[in-house]
Design an enzyme around this catalytic site. Structure first.
Site, PDB file in Angstrom:
ATOM      1  N   LYS A  76      -2.914   5.898  -3.941  1.00  0.00           N
ATOM      2  CA  LYS A  76      -4.018   6.806  -3.609  1.00  0.00           C
ATOM      3  C   LYS A  76      -3.845   8.166  -4.272  1.00  0.00           C
ATOM      4  O   LYS A  76      -2.725   8.662  -4.427  1.00  0.00           O
ATOM      5  CB  LYS A  76      -4.111   6.989  -2.087  1.00  0.00           C
ATOM      6  CG  LYS A  76      -4.177   5.689  -1.324  1.00  0.00           C
ATOM      7  CD  LYS A  76      -4.298   5.916   0.176  1.00  0.00           C
ATOM      8  CE  LYS A  76      -3.989   4.647   0.934  1.00  0.00           C
ATOM      9  NZ  LYS A  76      -2.559   4.358   1.024  1.00  0.00           N
ATOM     10  N   ASP A 127       0.843  -1.187   0.000  1.00  0.00           N
ATOM     11  CA  ASP A 127       0.000   0.000   0.000  1.00  0.00           C
ATOM     12  C   ASP A 127       0.884   1.246   0.000  1.00  0.00           C
ATOM     13  O   ASP A 127       1.729   1.426   0.880  1.00  0.00           O
ATOM     14  CB  ASP A 127      -0.893  -0.012   1.253  1.00  0.00           C
ATOM     15  CG  ASP A 127      -1.812   1.194   1.316  1.00  0.00           C
ATOM     16  OD1 ASP A 127      -2.935   1.113   0.790  1.00  0.00           O
ATOM     17  OD2 ASP A 127      -1.412   2.236   1.886  1.00  0.00           O
ATOM     18  N   HIS A 165      -7.857   9.432  -1.547  1.00  0.00           N
ATOM     19  CA  HIS A 165      -7.198   9.395  -0.244  1.00  0.00           C
ATOM     20  C   HIS A 165      -8.059  10.002   0.877  1.00  0.00           C
ATOM     21  O   HIS A 165      -8.112   9.478   1.982  1.00  0.00           O
ATOM     22  CB  HIS A 165      -5.848  10.117  -0.328  1.00  0.00           C
ATOM     23  CG  HIS A 165      -4.856   9.646   0.681  1.00  0.00           C
ATOM     24  ND1 HIS A 165      -3.491   9.703   0.474  1.00  0.00           N
ATOM     25  CD2 HIS A 165      -5.008   9.109   1.903  1.00  0.00           C
ATOM     26  CE1 HIS A 165      -2.870   9.222   1.536  1.00  0.00           C
ATOM     27  NE2 HIS A 165      -3.763   8.859   2.421  1.00  0.00           N
ATOM     28  N   TYR A 201       2.967   9.865   0.110  1.00  0.00           N
ATOM     29  CA  TYR A 201       3.903   9.167   1.006  1.00  0.00           C
ATOM     30  C   TYR A 201       5.362   9.252   0.548  1.00  0.00           C
ATOM     31  O   TYR A 201       6.266   8.915   1.325  1.00  0.00           O
ATOM     32  CB  TYR A 201       3.562   7.678   1.119  1.00  0.00           C
ATOM     33  CG  TYR A 201       2.234   7.332   1.726  1.00  0.00           C
ATOM     34  CD1 TYR A 201       1.471   8.257   2.445  1.00  0.00           C
ATOM     35  CD2 TYR A 201       1.723   6.044   1.588  1.00  0.00           C
ATOM     36  CE1 TYR A 201       0.250   7.914   2.984  1.00  0.00           C
ATOM     37  CE2 TYR A 201       0.507   5.687   2.132  1.00  0.00           C
ATOM     38  CZ  TYR A 201      -0.235   6.627   2.820  1.00  0.00           C
ATOM     39  OH  TYR A 201      -1.447   6.260   3.350  1.00  0.00           O
TER      40      TYR A 201
END
Length: 329
Positions: free
Chosen positions: A94, A59, A127, A64
């Site tokens: 996302k 994931d 997200h 990120y």
């Protein structure tokens, strides 16, 4: 549920509703850490280690800064023969809030695929139910950058991404029952997944019941309470009831939390970059909690760890946590 045997581990999978066969392993490896990108130079090796241990579900997200290391790890895993083909992996990413606009969704997904060096995702999620002014990728963000969120048009663009074969399934993250209803009221393709905070101290019973009725799989992030993050707490890891159950079982407290999540019929995302704990987190499928232990966990007092204060603004769509979560807090 089907069982897929991976590197000696039996990891159950769940078939997502989509145009193709797209089975999601019910234990996934999370790549988010805060501040984002803190381990960017060692993350590729960590992911390779996770693949060696048997993880097949990863994931990531645009925000990120872990898409590129994950992509490099996948390339290396193929080259080293750790996996025979990309199809052995289930990859989720996302859409960040600054791309949560109809015309930005497809370019954002193409950028994600470029970062990952992949031709398709298995799952692409919105997200947050929030839009920001385009162009910036930052968290925390400026309150003045919050702009109106149009779920209908953003979801239409997500559906287009699936129609083009760039992602096998689409879903959402951090959506309440009410916000899911809004999507479902116009969706041609319903969300396959809703990824939300969930652990023994935030069990999401109402949301899980709603998602089950609608055929939406719940994915649990922070299943251990997100200890060590800017917003997480130690409440889960210091819970006396969970400690007692772990001791009686001869298991770690983390294993008890993950087994509990699995027994609720959800997919759990774990994030540890420690090899021993990475191994322990996989060891949750050949034992069960007793009815008494499950009951004790069901009676734990509930408290959400991440209220989402960063997403509130006097001028934005959510002026309070009640509005952000539609009272599910």
């Amino acid at each position: 549920m089907e069982l897929s045997t991976i590197a000696g581990q039996s990891i159950p999978t769940f078939p997502l509703y989509s145009t193709d066969e797209n089975a999601i392993p019910l234990l996934g490896f999370g790549t988010a850490e805060y501040p984002f990108g803190a381990s960017i130079h060692t993350l590729k090796e960590t992911i390779l280690e996770a693949i060696k241990l048997g993880y097949r579900h990863f994931d990531t997200a645009a925000i990120y800064l872990s898409e590129q290391p994950l992509g490099e790890a996948i390339s290396d895993a193929l080259r080293l023969g750790l996996i025979k083909s990309r199809d052995e992996l289930f990859i989720t990413s996302k859409l960040w809030c600054s791309d949560a606009h109809h015309d930005f969704v497809l370019p954002a997904l193409k950028k994600t695929l470029q970062n990952l060096k992949l031709e398709y995702l298995n799952l692409f999620l919105i997200h947050w139910p929030l839009s920001l002014k385009p162009g910036k990728y930052e968290f925390p963000f400026q309150k003045e950058d919050i702009v109106p969120f149009d779920p209908k048009s953003v979801w239409e663009a997500m559906e287009e991404c699936q129609g083009l074969g760039l992602t096998k399934s689409i879903g959402v993250s951090n959506f309440s029952c009410k916000k899911l209803e809004t999507i479902l009221s116009t969706a041609k393709i319903p969300p396959a997944v809703n990824q939300v905070e969930m652990n023994p101290l935030w069990q999401q019973k109402k949301l899980r019941k709603f998602c089950e009725e609608k055929g939406i799989l719940v994915e649990a992030y922070s299943p251990l309470g997100a200890k060590g993050t800017a917003w997480g707490t130690n409440r889960v890891m210091e819970c006396e009831v969970l400690k007692e159950i772990a001791q009686a079982k001869g298991k770690s407290l983390a294993q008890v939390c993950l087994r509990w999540a699995h027994e609720q019929g959800v997919c759990a995302l774990v994030k540890s970059f420690n090899k021993e704990r990475m191994k322990q987190n996989l060891d949750i499928f050949d034992w069960k909690l007793t009815a008494d232990e499950s009951h004790k966990i069901s009676q734990l007092p509930q408290c959400k760890g991440f209220p989402g204060a960063a997403f509130l603004s006097d001028d934005g769509p959510y002026k309070s946590v009640e509005e952000l979560w539609d009272g599910e807090i």
